[in-house]
Scaffold this active site. Structure first.
Site, PDB file in Angstrom:
ATOM      1  N   LYS A   1     -23.334  32.332 -32.020  1.00 51.94           N
ATOM      2  CA  LYS A   1     -23.820  33.029 -33.053  1.00 51.94           C
ATOM      3  C   LYS A   1     -23.130  32.720 -34.329  1.00 51.94           C
ATOM      4  O   LYS A   1     -22.107  32.931 -34.344  1.00 51.94           O
ATOM      5  CB  LYS A   1     -24.004  34.682 -32.949  1.00 51.94           C
ATOM      6  CG  LYS A   1     -24.592  35.238 -33.926  1.00 51.94           C
ATOM      7  CD  LYS A   1     -23.944  36.294 -34.504  1.00 51.94           C
ATOM      8  CE  LYS A   1     -23.604  36.675 -35.775  1.00 51.94           C
ATOM      9  NZ  LYS A   1     -24.176  35.927 -36.971  1.00 51.94           N
TER      10      LYS A   1
ATOM     11  N   GLU B   1      -9.711  36.495 -33.240  1.00 54.59           N
ATOM     12  CA  GLU B   1      -9.014  35.636 -34.554  1.00 54.59           C
ATOM     13  C   GLU B   1      -9.204  36.457 -35.674  1.00 54.59           C
ATOM     14  O   GLU B   1     -10.344  36.049 -36.012  1.00 54.59           O
ATOM     15  CB  GLU B   1      -9.340  34.317 -34.672  1.00 54.59           C
ATOM     16  CG  GLU B   1      -8.856  33.330 -33.488  1.00 54.59           C
ATOM     17  CD  GLU B   1      -7.246  32.879 -33.315  1.00 54.59           C
ATOM     18  OE1 GLU B   1      -6.654  33.406 -34.268  1.00 54.59           O
ATOM     19  OE2 GLU B   1      -6.905  32.009 -32.694  1.00 54.59           O
TER      20      GLU B   1
ATOM     21  N   CYS C   1      -8.444  32.161 -43.487  1.00 51.47           N
ATOM     22  CA  CYS C   1      -7.470  33.344 -42.863  1.00 51.47           C
ATOM     23  C   CYS C   1      -5.972  32.809 -43.111  1.00 51.47           C
ATOM     24  O   CYS C   1      -5.147  33.946 -43.053  1.00 51.47           O
ATOM     25  CB  CYS C   1      -8.068  33.352 -41.532  1.00 51.47           C
ATOM     26  SG  CYS C   1      -7.575  31.781 -40.789  1.00 51.47           S
TER      27      CYS C   1
ATOM     28  N   GLU D   1      -6.506  42.070 -47.528  1.00 54.67           N
ATOM     29  CA  GLU D   1      -7.205  40.649 -47.520  1.00 54.67           C
ATOM     30  C   GLU D   1      -8.321  40.455 -48.621  1.00 54.67           C
ATOM     31  O   GLU D   1      -9.259  41.192 -48.417  1.00 54.67           O
ATOM     32  CB  GLU D   1      -7.568  40.402 -46.275  1.00 54.67           C
ATOM     33  CG  GLU D   1      -8.072  38.877 -45.974  1.00 54.67           C
ATOM     34  CD  GLU D   1      -8.497  38.386 -44.814  1.00 54.67           C
ATOM     35  OE1 GLU D   1      -9.545  39.095 -44.443  1.00 54.67           O
ATOM     36  OE2 GLU D   1      -7.916  37.180 -43.995  1.00 54.67           O
TER      37      GLU D   1
HETATM   38  P1  NAD Z   1     -17.089  38.929 -40.756  1.00 50.76           P
HETATM   39  O1  NAD Z   1     -16.229  39.673 -39.770  1.00 50.76           O
HETATM   40  O2  NAD Z   1     -17.846  39.479 -41.622  1.00 50.76           O
HETATM   41  O3  NAD Z   1     -18.322  38.019 -39.696  1.00 50.76           O
HETATM   42  C1  NAD Z   1     -17.832  37.250 -38.843  1.00 50.76           C
HETATM   43  C2  NAD Z   1     -18.882  37.086 -37.748  1.00 50.76           C
HETATM   44  O4  NAD Z   1     -19.143  38.053 -37.045  1.00 50.76           O
HETATM   45  C3  NAD Z   1     -20.213  36.463 -38.273  1.00 50.76           C
HETATM   46  O5  NAD Z   1     -20.887  35.757 -37.651  1.00 50.76           O
HETATM   47  C4  NAD Z   1     -20.889  38.031 -38.390  1.00 50.76           C
HETATM   48  O6  NAD Z   1     -22.341  37.900 -38.511  1.00 50.76           O
HETATM   49  C5  NAD Z   1     -20.387  38.706 -37.091  1.00 50.76           C
HETATM   50  N1  NAD Z   1     -20.560  40.135 -37.096  1.00 50.76           N
HETATM   51  C6  NAD Z   1     -20.534  40.854 -38.034  1.00 50.76           C
HETATM   52  N2  NAD Z   1     -20.707  42.158 -37.536  1.00 50.76           N
HETATM   53  C7  NAD Z   1     -20.728  41.890 -36.264  1.00 50.76           C
HETATM   54  C8  NAD Z   1     -20.834  43.153 -35.144  1.00 50.76           C
HETATM   55  N3  NAD Z   1     -20.965  44.468 -35.398  1.00 50.76           N
HETATM   56  N4  NAD Z   1     -20.851  42.504 -33.965  1.00 50.76           N
HETATM   57  C9  NAD Z   1     -20.860  41.306 -33.645  1.00 50.76           C
HETATM   58  N5  NAD Z   1     -20.733  40.211 -34.410  1.00 50.76           N
HETATM   59  C10 NAD Z   1     -20.782  40.508 -35.980  1.00 50.76           C
HETATM   60  O7  NAD Z   1     -16.074  37.851 -41.350  1.00 50.76           O
HETATM   61  P2  NAD Z   1     -16.618  36.695 -42.363  1.00 50.76           P
HETATM   62  O8  NAD Z   1     -16.880  37.207 -43.652  1.00 50.76           O
HETATM   63  O9  NAD Z   1     -17.633  35.778 -41.691  1.00 50.76           O
HETATM   64  O10 NAD Z   1     -15.175  35.613 -42.177  1.00 50.76           O
HETATM   65  C11 NAD Z   1     -14.192  36.126 -42.982  1.00 50.76           C
HETATM   66  C12 NAD Z   1     -12.884  36.596 -42.224  1.00 50.76           C
HETATM   67  O11 NAD Z   1     -12.879  35.789 -41.062  1.00 50.76           O
HETATM   68  C13 NAD Z   1     -11.800  37.058 -42.864  1.00 50.76           C
HETATM   69  O12 NAD Z   1     -11.328  38.275 -42.594  1.00 50.76           O
HETATM   70  C14 NAD Z   1     -10.823  35.815 -42.412  1.00 50.76           C
HETATM   71  O13 NAD Z   1      -9.581  36.033 -42.516  1.00 50.76           O
HETATM   72  C15 NAD Z   1     -11.351  35.760 -40.914  1.00 50.76           C
HETATM   73  N6  NAD Z   1     -11.088  34.464 -40.237  1.00 50.76           N
HETATM   74  C16 NAD Z   1     -10.090  34.455 -39.566  1.00 50.76           C
HETATM   75  C17 NAD Z   1      -9.732  33.056 -38.773  1.00 50.76           C
HETATM   76  C18 NAD Z   1      -8.566  33.196 -37.861  1.00 50.76           C
HETATM   77  O14 NAD Z   1      -8.601  32.173 -36.984  1.00 50.76           O
HETATM   78  N7  NAD Z   1      -7.729  34.076 -37.344  1.00 50.76           N
HETATM   79  C19 NAD Z   1     -10.087  32.043 -39.235  1.00 50.76           C
HETATM   80  C20 NAD Z   1     -11.199  32.073 -40.143  1.00 50.76           C
HETATM   81  C21 NAD Z   1     -11.600  33.422 -40.823  1.00 50.76           C
END
Ligand code: NAD
Length: 485
Positions: free
Chosen positions: A173, A246, A280, A377
């Site tokens: 997804k 992550e 991140c 963040e």
């Molecule tokens: P997000 O958590 O909003 O979304 C990530 C994914 O989860 C998307 O595909 C989203 O549609 C899905 N999602 C949302 N709600 C969900 C639910 N209830 N159940 C299952 N899936 C759900 O994050 P984002 O805005 O897409 O990305 C930014 C975040 O990602 C930042 O916090 C960043 O630090 C983090 N990030 C972490 C790493 C790492 O390796 N640690 C790498 C890249 C980004």
């Protein structure tokens, strides 16, 4: 404008919801494609397809699976420029960084293809005679892979390639802001020869696709990269499954009084404003020694003021747009918070009046570690400068947050560097280099609220496999461990 489909059991089909959504170019705000709004019925179908394909796929010798991954690497290399331009168009990062996004996927495919000829277990001596002991690496089953938009090809590749080499099948997804990158990537993998049903992709919202995927009883592993809040929800809804998380970061660079300030300044710029701060591992905090604070602030501010914002497609752009309107509002909200908290705004702090989701590179100084802008963040081009008296205080500030992903120290003193490595609470510590720059054969991940998962490298293989312990008793008699001494 094209309406894209979801992939289930080798067929590109429409969602049973009958609904679609659009993906926008963040630099122009124009739509670039229409995508299926998947739902739980699609997820269920996709999981069933992945489950049906699992038995055959896990039986294929791992080196043969590796050969398919190598094919994928070759095709990705051929398509690198096209894919990179698509990343610019849909996610907004500047072209050289977008090429890096694709290169990371190529590197991961090659590395994981090689793992097909390793997937090592280990052997050891039994405590009993005529008994052999070893471990073997086993697949988990069907995985749910959920990814963010900031590395729209690299992050899916960090999950998909180890998942496949270990013999798992999956339902992917992707983030709703970058479904076109995900679709193209999956189409390339299809062309590389991944059999029908082994990989499935359902686009749609976190609520309608992510949650049912995480909860599905036949999904035995979940690998999630995204925000801490969603990560927390996933831990609650997944139940007893193999879950990898992550999550976010609030990474810092320590600049000691003996540092090469020019080098540190370039590191702070790259870490803080590269990818418009949407990494991140972004260096959103600069923790600077009081003796060099004034000079370093001047150097940094001069450079930040010269950063050029614009479309990632233009070679004169340093900082591309944010991902969407909500991100601009969030970043600006933090600017207001910083001002209210008493931090000094050195430059930036507003969205320019133009089309696109842009925000000026922003620098706050005189920030204290307890301020919200130093704790939370922001995920945008905002850097907070915090002044400290010595290394001990710098490490306390570095550790005084709930996250623990990346960290860096600029110093010429090996003792400072070693103390930082030994005492910083983070999954990554860089010395004389910024907080970003992971390589795919080394593990990547964090501690504390970032989650404790490790992706990439051999530890990435462990995230997508189980260890089986095997005892072979060839003594011909009943032997009892701990009892027959
Ligand atoms: P997000 O958590 O909003 O979304 C990530 C994914 O989860 C998307 O595909 C989203 O549609 C899905 N999602 C949302 N709600 C969900 C639910 N209830 N159940 C299952 N899936 C759900 O994050 P984002 O805005 O897409 O990305 C930014 C975040 O990602 C930042 O916090 C960043 O630090 C983090 N990030 C972490 C790493 C790492 O390796 N640690 C790498 C890249 C980004």
């Amino acid at each position: 404008m094209k309406t894209n489909r979801i992939l289930i059991g080798g067929k590109w089909i429409a969602s049973s919801s009958g609904k679609t959504f659009e993906s926008l170019n963040p630099a122009t705000e124009r739509p670039i494609g229409r995508f299926q709004e998947g739902n739980s019925a699609d997820v269920d179908k996709a999981v069933r397809a992945a489950k049906a394909a699992y038995g055959k796929w896990m039986q294929i010798p791992a080196p043969k699976r590796g050969a398919i991954l190598l094919n994928a690497a070759r095709l990705l290399m051929k398509e690198k420029e096209n894919l990179a331009r698509l990343v610019v168009q849909e996610m907004g990062k500047v072209l050289p960084e977008a090429r890096g996004d694709i290169q990371e996927a190529i590197d991961t495919a090659e590395y994981m293809a090689g793992e097909g000829r390793r997937l090592f277990g280990h052997t050891t001596k039994s405590e009993l005679p005529d008994k052999f002991a070893m471990t073997a690496r086993m697949p988990v089953g069907v995985f749910g892979l959920i990814t963010p938009w900031n590395f729209p090809v690299a992050i899916p590749s960090w999950k998909i390639f180890p998942c496949l080499i270990c013999g798992n099948t999956f339902v992917f997804k992707p983030a709703s802001d970058t479904p076109l990158c995900a679709t193209r990537f999956i189409q390339i993998l299809e062309k590389a020869g991944i059999p029908k049903g082994v990989m499935n992709m359902v686009t749609g919202s976190g609520k309608d696709v992510g949650t049912p995927l995480v909860r599905h009883k036949d999904v035995l592993g979940v690998s999630f990269t995204g925000s801490r809040d969603v990560g927390e929800l996933i831990t609650k809804s997944a139940g007893v499954k193999k879950v990898g998380l992550e999550l976010g970061g609030k990474n810092g660079i320590i600049v000691m009084d003996d540092a090469d300030l020019e080098l540190a300044m370039h590191g702070a710029i790259w870490g803080g404003y590269g990818t418009t701060g949407q990494r991140c591992t972004a260096a959103s905090r600069v923790i600077v020694h009081q003796k060099v604070k004034k000079k370093f602030e001047r150097m940094l501010a001069n450079r930040v003021k010269r950063l050029r914002i614009g479309s990632g497609a233009s070679s004169s752009t340093d900082v591309g747009p944010l991902i969407n309107r909500a991100a601009v509002e969030k970043v600006h909200h933090y600017t207001e918070i910083g001002k209210e908290e008493g931090a000094r705004l050195v430059c930036g702090g507003k969205a320019p009046k133009r089309t696109g989701f842009f925000y000026e590179p922003t620098l706050f100084t005189d920030v204290t570690s307890d301020m919200r802008i130093a704790q939370e963040e922001i995920f945008g081009p905002t850097v907070c400068m915090i002044t400290v008296r010595n290394l001990d205080e710098a490490i306390d500030v570095m550790n005084g947050i709930s996250y623990g992903l990346s960290s860096s120290i600029y110093t010429k003193d090996i003792r400072n560097a070693m103390l930082a490595i030994g005492n910083i609470e983070a999954g990554l510590t860089y010395v004389n280099s910024s907080t970003i720059g992971s390589e795919v054969h080394l593990p990547f991940g964090g501690v504390k609220q970032t989650g404790s998962t490790r992706e990439a490298g051999i530890e990435g293989v462990h995230e997508f496999s189980e260890t089986k312990t095997v005892y072979i008793d060839y003594s011909g008699k009943l032997q009892k461990a701990q009892i027959d001494t």
